[in-house]
Design an enzyme around this catalytic site. Structure first.
Site, short mmCIF file in Angstrom:
data_model
loop_
_atom_site.label_atom_id
_atom_site.label_comp_id
_atom_site.label_asym_id
_atom_site.label_seq_id
_atom_site.Cartn_x
_atom_site.Cartn_y
_atom_site.Cartn_z
N ASP A 1 0.98 -1.07 0.00
CA ASP A 1 -0.08 0.06 -0.02
C ASP A 1 0.97 1.36 -0.05
O ASP A 1 1.72 1.35 0.67
CB ASP A 1 -0.94 0.03 1.06
N SER B 1 -7.22 3.94 -1.04
CA SER B 1 -7.19 2.64 -1.14
C SER B 1 -8.27 1.58 -1.16
O SER B 1 -8.37 0.47 -1.49
CB SER B 1 -6.52 1.78 0.32
N THR C 1 -7.82 -2.12 2.09
CA THR C 1 -7.27 -2.96 0.78
C THR C 1 -7.81 -4.22 0.81
O THR C 1 -8.20 -5.22 0.11
CB THR C 1 -5.68 -3.11 0.82
N GLU D 1 -0.61 -8.12 1.72
CA GLU D 1 -0.55 -6.78 1.87
C GLU D 1 0.44 -6.29 2.70
O GLU D 1 0.36 -6.60 3.97
CB GLU D 1 -1.84 -6.18 1.95
N ASP E 1 2.24 2.57 3.28
CA ASP E 1 1.44 3.88 3.22
C ASP E 1 1.30 4.74 4.39
O ASP E 1 1.31 5.93 4.45
CB ASP E 1 -0.06 3.26 2.94
N HIS F 1 2.28 8.60 4.80
CA HIS F 1 1.49 9.76 5.36
C HIS F 1 2.30 10.43 6.55
O HIS F 1 1.95 11.55 6.73
CB HIS F 1 0.04 9.22 5.98
N ASP G 1 -1.41 0.32 -4.53
CA ASP G 1 -2.53 0.39 -4.87
C ASP G 1 -2.42 2.09 -5.41
O ASP G 1 -3.23 2.67 -6.29
CB ASP G 1 -3.60 0.43 -3.90
N HIS G 2 -1.51 2.82 -5.03
CA HIS G 2 -1.21 4.20 -5.25
C HIS G 2 0.19 4.41 -4.69
O HIS G 2 0.59 3.82 -3.95
CB HIS G 2 -2.17 4.95 -4.74
MG MG Z 1 -4.21 -0.91 2.51
ZN ZN Z 2 -2.99 6.22 2.31
#
Ligand code: MG
Ligand code: ZN
Length: 320
Positions: free
Chosen positions: A4, A45, A98, A211, A216, A220, A258-259
């Site tokens: 993620d 997500s 996710t 995952e 992620d 952040h 996912d990004h």
């Molecule tokens: Mg996730």
């Molecule tokens: Zn995020």
């Protein structure tokens, strides 16, 4: 396998942190996916997970339901109907956006109690992840764990391995699991090994989601060490998956994100001082395309540039 928030810079930084060596380098087929959602160039997500799991675009925050309020089956659910087994292993709670994209339909990803309920009714066979709270401390006073009579819940990987139950869950934490920096024990590689052994011993085809959830969260936080530690754990799991594909060539392995999170740029020219020379450009996600690495049967489909919904269709080509 989804890391993620892991764009190219996160992967690059983690690789250099790992002595410039990654299992990821063993992939020969590489592609790029466009990650935008139905209502934003910058996805979250839920929308990106739904795109890959169900093959549809939806609005940020929504899982398994399109912009016209229509629900879609995920590839995991389609596989289960065809007699496959399935598993999920994540380093977030098991009800996070996710993993939820593969078994739940909710307008809001924040509805964790409903997502937990849907997991309790799902066909998922094996899971490892956090978030036990959402199953037992609920507004409807239900205790889903006692209601999930087909399931055995275990307290460790040893118990997970020795269980002969058809459905096994392992909660690694009551709330969200801590980060590796905060003291979470590396889990993805050994946990993946456990789930793969179980699925393989059942002699049926399977669908498995892995995952690396917290890359992620490091993004952040604009915390490079958080990002790289979490991705290095994910790469170890990639090593386990690659070995499985070598031993079981009739397997498709897809590794992606996912990004991208954080708009990370590496501005250092010194490999060893990498951490002092990076710049995050946002506390949120970005619209950058993210790489897709694939190996095994059907992997060639994943070269080139395509929409994230195509991940679903390309995987579906292998579902018999
Ligand atoms: Mg996730
Ligand atoms: Zn995020």
């Amino acid at each position: 396998m989804i890391a993620d928030g892991a764009g190219l810079s996160q992967i690059t930084a983690a690789m250099y942190e790992n002595n410039n060596k990654f299992n990821l380098e063993n992939f020969k087929v590489v592609g790029l996916q466009k990650t935008h959602s139905a209502n934003s160039l910058i996805t979250d997500s839920a929308a990106s997970g739904t795109a890959m799991a169900c093959g549809i675009k939806t609005e940020n925050g929504t899982i398994g339901i399109d912009t016209e309020n229509k629900s879609f089956e995920s590839i995991l659910e389609i596989c289960e109907k065809k007699g496959y087994n399935s598993g999920i292993i994540v380093t977030s709670s098991i009800v996070h956006a996710t993993p939820a994209s593969f078994y739940a339909k909710v307008i809001s990803r924040a509805n964790y109690q409903e997502i937990a309920y849907q997991l309790s009714k799902s066909e998922v066979d094996f899971f490892i992840g956090g978030g036990e709270k959402h199953f037992i401390k609920r507004n409807d006073r239900k205790n889903l764990i006692t209601e999930m009579r087909d399931w055995e819940f275990v307290n460790g990987l040893d118990q997970f391995d020795s269980s002969t139950s058809k459905k096994v869950g392992y909660f690694i934490s009551y709330e969200e699991p801590p980060s590796l920096i905060e003291g979470r024990k590396p889990l993805l590689d050994i946990g993946l090994n456990s789930i793969l052994s179980k699925l393989n011993s059942l002699k049926k085809p399977f669908f498995l989601l892995v995952e690396g959830s917290q890359v992620d969260w490091g993004g952040h936080d604009n915390d490079l060490e958080y990002v790289t530690k979490e991705y290095i754990e994910f790469d170890r799991a990639i090593g386990v998956a690659l070995k499985f594909v070598e031993e079981n060539p009739n397997t498709l392995l897809v590794v992606t994100a996912d990004h991208e999170t954080g708009g990370l740029a590496i501005t250092s020219d010194q490999i060893k001082k990498l951490s002092s020379k990076v710049r995050f450009s946002t506390k949120g996600h970005t619209a950058s395309m993210v790489p897709v690495f694939s190996k095994g049967v059907g992997s060639k489909e994943f070269s080139g540039i395509y929409d994230n919904t195509e991940i679903f269709y390309k995987m579906m080509l292998q579902i018999k």
